[in-house]
Design an enzyme around this catalytic site. Structure first.
Site, mmCIF file in Angstrom:
data_model
loop_
_atom_site.group_PDB
_atom_site.id
_atom_site.type_symbol
_atom_site.label_atom_id
_atom_site.label_comp_id
_atom_site.label_asym_id
_atom_site.label_seq_id
_atom_site.Cartn_x
_atom_site.Cartn_y
_atom_site.Cartn_z
ATOM 1 C CG ASN A 187 -0.330 0.045 2.527
ATOM 2 O OD1 ASN A 187 0.792 0.540 2.654
ATOM 3 N ND2 ASN A 187 -1.014 -0.451 3.541
ATOM 4 C CG ASP A 253 -5.273 -9.484 4.471
ATOM 5 O OD1 ASP A 253 -4.185 -8.918 4.262
ATOM 6 O OD2 ASP A 253 -5.821 -9.523 5.590
HETATM 7 O O1 RIB Z 1 -5.020 -7.500 7.219
HETATM 8 C C1 RIB Z 1 -5.920 -7.710 8.269
HETATM 9 C C2 RIB Z 1 -5.364 -8.693 9.246
HETATM 10 O O2 RIB Z 1 -4.214 -8.126 9.854
HETATM 11 C C3 RIB Z 1 -6.274 -9.015 10.395
HETATM 12 O O3 RIB Z 1 -7.119 -10.093 10.120
HETATM 13 C C4 RIB Z 1 -5.327 -9.249 11.553
HETATM 14 O O4 RIB Z 1 -5.337 -10.550 12.013
HETATM 15 C C5 RIB Z 1 -3.958 -8.806 11.068
HETATM 16 O O5 RIB Z 1 -3.164 -9.869 10.730
#
Ligand code: RIB
Length: 304
Positions: A187, A253
């Site tokens: 990012n 993610d």
């Molecule tokens: O990117 C989000 C994640 O970052 C969360 O689910 C938390 O567990 C951290 O790892």
């Protein structure tokens, strides 16, 4: 069977989430109505996003031998993520993330790494090595030890398998691994951490990373979209979808998981980015990192 499976290497956490009227400042207490528990961890989240998008996904990670670990495994299996290479470590707790989310969907996260900090390079090397013959992509995120990150990237790239490296967070291993040619997906904050102030604008900073990797660089910019910097040719901005935001936790993610899933199946990078943008936009509509992650049909409908 072609080499189209996705291998994900990264962390598994349990997320304890408080929805609060605002994010706390230093030394400040904020109070929300309750605390909710969700599956989390950047590796596990990306694996779930990719599986929902239709990929066959193997997760390489570590959990403790506690009830939390049992729940984490059950949730991953429910989402059809293969967990044969998730190790259970005796006497070590499963990772936990403490998360505050404000009404605009912004968050603060503190992680207690637990078993994630004990994932070994030897385990990662052996697991990635066993899986690369059927892998179309290896996705690595960085909430695990540096030598485990390095083992994942080097084993994938030595085998000639495309590797996506999500530098979240930026750790010293990332810099060392740029020369192995991963597709890096920071990012904006992570990008400027990586170039350490050596470039003043996003495109130039991404170009500097690309010169070191010899691979495309994709910068995720939240509501501003994503910047794709190819190896040759000009950068292009991919606009974000206009959506109602409830929780941005896990949006990165989701982007990485869906991007890597599309790369694994041999799709062109532009299509992979479009899918990833659509999935990330849909993911922010619900509280909890995985609650809003879409399936393949929802991604396809939203893209068009
Ligand atoms: O990117 C989000 C994640 O970052 C969360 O689910 C938390 O567990 C951290 O790892």
């Amino acid at each position: 069977m072609g080499a189209d499976e996705l291998v994900v290497v990264g962390a598994i956490n349990v997320d304890l989430v408080v929805a609060a009227p605002r994010l706390p400042g230093p030394g400040e207490t904020v109070v929300g109505p309750g605390v909710e528990r969700y599956g989390g961890g950047k590796g596990a989240n990306a694996a779930v996003a990719a599986a929902r998008a239709g990929a066959r996904v193997h997760l390489i990670a570590a959990i403790g031998d506690d009830d939390t670990g049992d729940t984490a495994l059950a949730e991953l299996r429910h989402d059809h993520v293969t967990t044969d290479h998730v190790v259970r470590l005796a006497g070590t707790p499963t990772g936990v993330a403490l998360i505050v989310v404000d009404p605009d969907g912004e968050n603060q996260i503190a992680v207690g790494a637990g078993a994630n900090a004990a994932l070994t390079a030897a385990h990662v090397r052996a697991a990635v090595g066993a899986l690369v013959p059927r892998a179309g992509c290896v996705l690595v995120s960085t909430e695990i030890p540096g030598d485990a990150i390095e083992a994942a990237v080097r084993t994938a790239t030595d085998a000639g398998v495309p590797c996506v490296l999500n530098p979240a967070p930026v750790v010293p291993a990332v810099e060392r691994l740029l020369g192995f040619g991963p597709i890096v997906t920071p990012n904006r904050t992570e990008l400027f951490d990586l170039v350490d102030g050596a470039a003043s604008d996003t495109a130039r900073a991404a170009r500097r990373i690309g010169e070191r990797t010899g691979a495309p660089v994709i910068v995720t910019l939240g509501g501003d979209g994503a910047l794709v910097v190819p190896v040759d040719g000009p950068p292009s901005m991919v606009p974000a979808h206009a959506v109602q935001v409830r929780d941005t936790t896990g949006a990165g993610d989701t982007f990485n998981g869906v991007l890597a899933a599309a790369i694994a199946s041999g799709r062109p990078l532009a299509e992979a980015v479009d899918d990833a943008m659509a999935a990330a936009a849909l993911s922010v509509g619900a509280i909890g990192a995985r609650a809003g992650m879409p399936d393949a049909a929802a991604i396809a409908t939203f893209r068009h």
